[in-house]
Design a protein around this motif. Structure first.
Motif, PDB file in Angstrom:
ATOM      1  N   ASN A  96       0.829  -1.202   0.000  1.00 11.59           N
ATOM      2  CA  ASN A  96       0.000   0.000   0.000  1.00 11.59           C
ATOM      3  C   ASN A  96       0.869   1.260   0.000  1.00 11.59           C
ATOM      4  OD1 ASN A  96      -2.591   1.305   0.161  1.00 11.59           O
ATOM      5  ND2 ASN A  96      -2.244   1.677   2.341  1.00 11.59           N
ATOM      6  N   SER A  97       2.042   1.169  -0.633  1.00 11.94           N
ATOM      7  CA  SER A  97       3.004   2.272  -0.569  1.00 11.94           C
ATOM      8  C   SER A  97       2.518   3.535  -1.255  1.00 11.94           C
ATOM      9  CB  SER A  97       4.347   1.840  -1.177  1.00 11.94           C
ATOM     10  OG  SER A  97       4.180   1.469  -2.534  1.00 11.94           O
ATOM     11  N   GLU A  98       1.614   3.404  -2.237  1.00 17.54           N
ATOM     12  CA  GLU A  98       1.068   4.566  -2.932  1.00 17.54           C
ATOM     13  C   GLU A  98      -0.407   4.787  -2.597  1.00 17.54           C
ATOM     14  OE1 GLU A  98       2.492   6.849  -4.938  1.00 17.54           O
ATOM     15  OE2 GLU A  98       4.452   5.962  -4.530  1.00 17.54           O
ATOM     16  N   GLY A  99      -0.891   4.075  -1.596  1.00 18.95           N
ATOM     17  CA  GLY A  99      -2.313   4.164  -1.272  1.00 18.95           C
ATOM     18  C   GLY A  99      -3.177   3.339  -2.190  1.00 18.95           C
ATOM     19  N   GLU A 100      -2.591   2.318  -2.824  1.00 11.51           N
ATOM     20  CA  GLU A 100      -3.323   1.546  -3.833  1.00 11.51           C
ATOM     21  C   GLU A 100      -4.428   0.657  -3.268  1.00 11.51           C
ATOM     22  OE1 GLU A 100       0.900  -0.419  -3.840  1.00 11.51           O
ATOM     23  OE2 GLU A 100       0.002   1.461  -3.186  1.00 11.51           O
ATOM     24  N   LEU A 101      -4.539   0.575  -1.938  1.00 10.61           N
ATOM     25  CA  LEU A 101      -5.638  -0.175  -1.339  1.00 10.61           C
ATOM     26  C   LEU A 101      -6.837   0.706  -1.002  1.00 10.61           C
ATOM     27  CD1 LEU A 101      -3.774  -2.674   1.029  1.00 10.61           C
ATOM     28  CD2 LEU A 101      -4.306  -2.883  -1.401  1.00 10.61           C
ATOM     29  N   GLY A 102      -6.685   2.030  -1.138  1.00 13.07           N
ATOM     30  CA  GLY A 102      -7.816   2.931  -0.934  1.00 13.07           C
ATOM     31  C   GLY A 102      -8.271   3.046   0.505  1.00 13.07           C
ATOM     32  N   LEU A 103      -7.361   2.839   1.470  1.00 14.09           N
ATOM     33  CA  LEU A 103      -7.727   2.783   2.882  1.00 14.09           C
ATOM     34  C   LEU A 103      -7.514   4.104   3.614  1.00 14.09           C
ATOM     35  CD1 LEU A 103      -6.160  -0.703   3.709  1.00 14.09           C
ATOM     36  CD2 LEU A 103      -8.481  -0.185   2.955  1.00 14.09           C
ATOM     37  N   GLY A 104      -7.159   5.165   2.882  1.00 12.25           N
ATOM     38  CA  GLY A 104      -6.976   6.465   3.507  1.00 12.25           C
ATOM     39  C   GLY A 104      -5.593   6.706   4.059  1.00 12.25           C
ATOM     40  N   LYS A 105      -4.655   5.812   3.778  1.00  9.81           N
ATOM     41  CA  LYS A 105      -3.282   5.958   4.268  1.00  9.81           C
ATOM     42  C   LYS A 105      -2.332   5.204   3.347  1.00  9.81           C
ATOM     43  CE  LYS A 105      -3.712   1.934   7.327  1.00  9.81           C
ATOM     44  NZ  LYS A 105      -3.577   1.432   8.713  1.00  9.81           N
ATOM     45  N   ARG A 106      -1.026   5.483   3.527  1.00 12.17           N
ATOM     46  CA  ARG A 106       0.024   4.730   2.839  1.00 12.17           C
ATOM     47  C   ARG A 106       0.748   3.881   3.868  1.00 12.17           C
ATOM     48  NH1 ARG A 106       3.501   9.231  -0.073  1.00 12.17           N
ATOM     49  NH2 ARG A 106       4.504   7.436  -1.075  1.00 12.17           N
ATOM     50  N   SER A 107       1.130   2.668   3.478  1.00 11.90           N
ATOM     51  CA  SER A 107       1.801   1.767   4.405  1.00 11.90           C
ATOM     52  C   SER A 107       2.536   0.694   3.623  1.00 11.90           C
ATOM     53  CB  SER A 107       0.792   1.135   5.371  1.00 11.90           C
ATOM     54  OG  SER A 107      -0.290   0.565   4.665  1.00 11.90           O
ATOM     55  N   SER A 108       3.485   0.037   4.276  1.00  7.33           N
ATOM     56  CA  SER A 108       4.285  -0.976   3.579  1.00  7.33           C
ATOM     57  C   SER A 108       3.499  -2.243   3.329  1.00  7.33           C
ATOM     58  CB  SER A 108       5.548  -1.293   4.388  1.00  7.33           C
ATOM     59  OG  SER A 108       5.197  -1.772   5.684  1.00  7.33           O
ATOM     60  N   ASP A 109       2.631  -2.607   4.259  1.00  7.24           N
ATOM     61  CA  ASP A 109       1.802  -3.797   4.070  1.00  7.24           C
ATOM     62  C   ASP A 109       0.575  -3.688   4.959  1.00  7.24           C
ATOM     63  OD1 ASP A 109       2.300  -5.665   6.672  1.00  7.24           O
ATOM     64  OD2 ASP A 109       4.149  -4.637   6.131  1.00  7.24           O
ATOM     65  N   GLU A 110      -0.495  -4.338   4.510  1.00  9.99           N
ATOM     66  CA  GLU A 110      -1.761  -4.272   5.229  1.00  9.99           C
ATOM     67  C   GLU A 110      -2.402  -5.654   5.286  1.00  9.99           C
ATOM     68  OE1 GLU A 110      -3.428  -1.893   6.837  1.00  9.99           O
ATOM     69  OE2 GLU A 110      -1.935  -0.315   6.447  1.00  9.99           O
ATOM     70  N   ARG A 111      -3.013  -5.965   6.406  1.00  6.42           N
ATOM     71  CA  ARG A 111      -3.852  -7.141   6.547  1.00  6.42           C
ATOM     72  C   ARG A 111      -5.230  -6.849   5.946  1.00  6.42           C
ATOM     73  NH1 ARG A 111      -1.329  -9.421  10.755  1.00  6.42           N
ATOM     74  NH2 ARG A 111       0.195  -7.781  10.526  1.00  6.42           N
ATOM     75  N   PRO A 112      -6.074  -7.841   5.675  1.00 13.34           N
ATOM     76  CA  PRO A 112      -7.377  -7.595   5.044  1.00 13.34           C
ATOM     77  C   PRO A 112      -8.193  -6.530   5.777  1.00 13.34           C
ATOM     78  CG  PRO A 112      -6.912  -9.940   5.100  1.00 13.34           C
ATOM     79  CD  PRO A 112      -5.824  -9.286   5.880  1.00 13.34           C
ATOM     80  N   THR A 113      -8.588  -5.507   5.012  1.00 14.84           N
ATOM     81  CA  THR A 113      -9.305  -4.355   5.572  1.00 14.84           C
ATOM     82  C   THR A 113     -10.437  -3.968   4.637  1.00 14.84           C
ATOM     83  OG1 THR A 113      -7.235  -3.552   6.560  1.00 14.84           O
ATOM     84  CG2 THR A 113      -9.063  -1.992   6.428  1.00 14.84           C
ATOM     85  N   LYS A 114     -11.582  -3.636   5.223  1.00  8.07           N
ATOM     86  CA  LYS A 114     -12.751  -3.248   4.442  1.00  8.07           C
ATOM     87  C   LYS A 114     -12.542  -1.881   3.812  1.00  8.07           C
ATOM     88  CE  LYS A 114     -17.713  -2.335   4.978  1.00  8.07           C
ATOM     89  NZ  LYS A 114     -18.839  -2.324   5.952  1.00  8.07           N
ATOM     90  N   LEU A 115     -12.878  -1.765   2.540  1.00  8.36           N
ATOM     91  CA  LEU A 115     -12.862  -0.484   1.844  1.00  8.36           C
ATOM     92  C   LEU A 115     -14.182   0.213   2.172  1.00  8.36           C
ATOM     93  CD1 LEU A 115     -11.092   1.127  -0.178  1.00  8.36           C
ATOM     94  CD2 LEU A 115     -12.370   0.051  -2.013  1.00  8.36           C
ATOM     95  N   SER A 116     -14.199   0.921   3.284  1.00  6.07           N
ATOM     96  CA  SER A 116     -15.455   1.385   3.871  1.00  6.07           C
ATOM     97  C   SER A 116     -16.112   2.529   3.111  1.00  6.07           C
ATOM     98  CB  SER A 116     -15.214   1.811   5.324  1.00  6.07           C
ATOM     99  OG  SER A 116     -14.229   2.826   5.400  1.00  6.07           O
ATOM    100  N   SER A 117     -15.352   3.235   2.291  1.00  8.63           N
ATOM    101  CA  SER A 117     -15.912   4.406   1.605  1.00  8.63           C
ATOM    102  C   SER A 117     -16.644   4.066   0.318  1.00  8.63           C
ATOM    103  CB  SER A 117     -14.801   5.416   1.318  1.00  8.63           C
ATOM    104  OG  SER A 117     -13.769   4.810   0.563  1.00  8.63           O
ATOM    105  N   VAL A 118     -16.677   2.787  -0.071  1.00  6.94           N
ATOM    106  CA  VAL A 118     -17.370   2.365  -1.288  1.00  6.94           C
ATOM    107  C   VAL A 118     -18.224   1.142  -0.969  1.00  6.94           C
ATOM    108  CG1 VAL A 118     -17.142   1.597  -3.677  1.00  6.94           C
ATOM    109  CG2 VAL A 118     -15.474   3.177  -2.735  1.00  6.94           C
ATOM    110  N   ALA A 119     -19.477   1.152  -1.422  1.00  6.51           N
ATOM    111  CA  ALA A 119     -20.380   0.025  -1.183  1.00  6.51           C
ATOM    112  C   ALA A 119     -20.996  -0.430  -2.502  1.00  6.51           C
ATOM    113  CB  ALA A 119     -21.473   0.438  -0.203  1.00  6.51           C
TER     114      ALA A 119
END
Length: 375
Positions: free
Chosen positions: A304-327
């Motif tokens: 998620n280094s460029e925010g490519e997971l859409g989670l509102g932040k940048r990070s090196s790695d992420e565990r499964p997280t809900k994309l809460s802003s889209v339904a």
């Protein structure tokens, strides 16, 4: 590890030297976001009117969608002709790809795009070995792919594209030794990574081909899986929807793309992704994965280094997280630095890196949360 962009550019440059050149055409003027005569180009009369979007796919630094009428519209980087108009300035608003009939499926690679048309033929555009004709094309407009008849579906990623046809699977885009040879037998679905592909057979087993660990005798090419319903693959990992609608992944996990804590192991056996259930669609980007459940909820994990997971932040790695802003999501795509989702009410939102306008929102600003595409 070199970026996709650097590897793709080096590969094409070396291939072009070896082949001595290939086709492509000069760029005609275009008007972003509109169907003017200039943007329609030579085949303007063949472009159906743009209706609401029904499919979306992400290239490394571009994005395209199929409209309800069958036209293909693209935005983002155009240095290598990724937008189908012969190359030119990047576009942060969409415009139609000239020279196509009515498209039914869409697939984007690093520097090219392809569309399956309703006549079962495939046309590709951009740069690379896009036409299966032994040539390296430079900034080509839509060109019919040779030797692919009766196509049922098409997928692409990185350097290669593959079509599932009535007679088997055909792949093109890289050197033959890079692509490898698809195993014999029928596949109900296929997926591609940067230099490899994987197929799902009628028993829910997976076979992969390509280079390195994904070659026929490689560590990741034949995972111990049966009963799988769907397969997706990134550059160095792959995932399936299991028989009970969960997700299991194998391959490299340096960015947490397998859905568990990041590590440096090469996982030959699939790892079940925790907290994921009821999955109906699965996609993989370079080092990330997203899954859609039956309610249209998206959960993503990995790099998620460029925010490519859409989670509102940048990070090196992420565990499964809900994309809460889209339904109510119907389709989702991931690439190198960005992702996009198509909602059930026919809206496209994109997020992540946007240096080339690949988010389609009229800007070139990175968006850490989904941003509406100007359609």
């Amino acid at each position: 590890m070199p970026s996709r962009a650097r590897v793709a550019s080096l590969f094409v440059a070396l291939s072009f030297t070896a082949c001595g050149g290939a086709g492509g055409s000069s760029r005609e003027p275009s008007m972003a976001g509109g169907d003017t005569a200039a943007s329609r180009g030579r085949a303007g009369a063949d472009i159906p009117p743009a209706g609401p979007p029904v499919r979306v796919d992400c290239g490394d630094f571009s994005t395209c969608a199929i409209a309800e009428g069958g036209s293909v519209r693209c935005w983002g980087r155009d240095k290598k002709g990724e937008l189908g108009d012969g190359g030119g300035p990047d576009r942060s608003n969409n415009a139609a790809v000239p020279g196509l009939g009515r498209a039914t499926a869409l697939a984007l690679g690093s520097e090219f795009g392809c569309a399956l048309q309703d006549d079962k033929k495939i046309r590709c555009w951009g740069t690379g070995r896009i036409a299966n004709d032994g040539k390296v094309h430079q900034r080509a407009r839509a060109t019919e792919v040779s030797g692919v008849d009766g196509a049922l579906d098409i997928v692409a990623s990185g350097l290669i594209a593959c079509a599932r046809t009535t007679s088997g699977v055909t792949c093109w885009g890289g050197e033959p030794k890079t692509i490898g040879t698809p195993p014999s037998g029928a596949f109900s679905q296929i997926a591609t990574g940067f230099t490899h592909a994987c197929g799902l057979d009628d028993k829910g087993g997976i076979s992969c081909w390509g280079t390195g660990d994904w070659a026929p005798r490689g560590s990741f090419s034949k995972p111990p899986i049966t009963g799988a319903k769907y397969v997706a693959t990134g550059d160095r990992h792959a995932c399936v929807i299991t028989r009970d609608n969960k997700v299991a992944c194998w391959g490299q996990n340096d960015a947490g793309q397998l859905g568990v804590r990041a590590d440096t192991e090469g996982h030959k056996k699939p790892v079940e992704v925790p907290g994921i259930d009821g999955i109906v669609k699965l996609v993989a980007g370079e080092s990330a994965t997203c899954a859609i459940d039956g309610n249209g909820t998206v959960r993503c994990w990995g790099g998620n280094s460029e925010g490519e997971l859409g989670l509102g932040k940048r990070s090196s790695d992420e565990r499964p997280t809900k994309l809460s802003s889209v339904a109510q999501v119907a389709d989702v795509c991931l690439a190198t630095t960005h992702g996009c989702a198509l909602t059930k009410d026919a809206k496209i939102v994109c997020w992540g890196g946007n240096a080339d306008g690949q988010l389609g929102d009229g800007s070139k600003d990175r968006k850490l949360e989904p941003s509406n595409v100007r359609w």
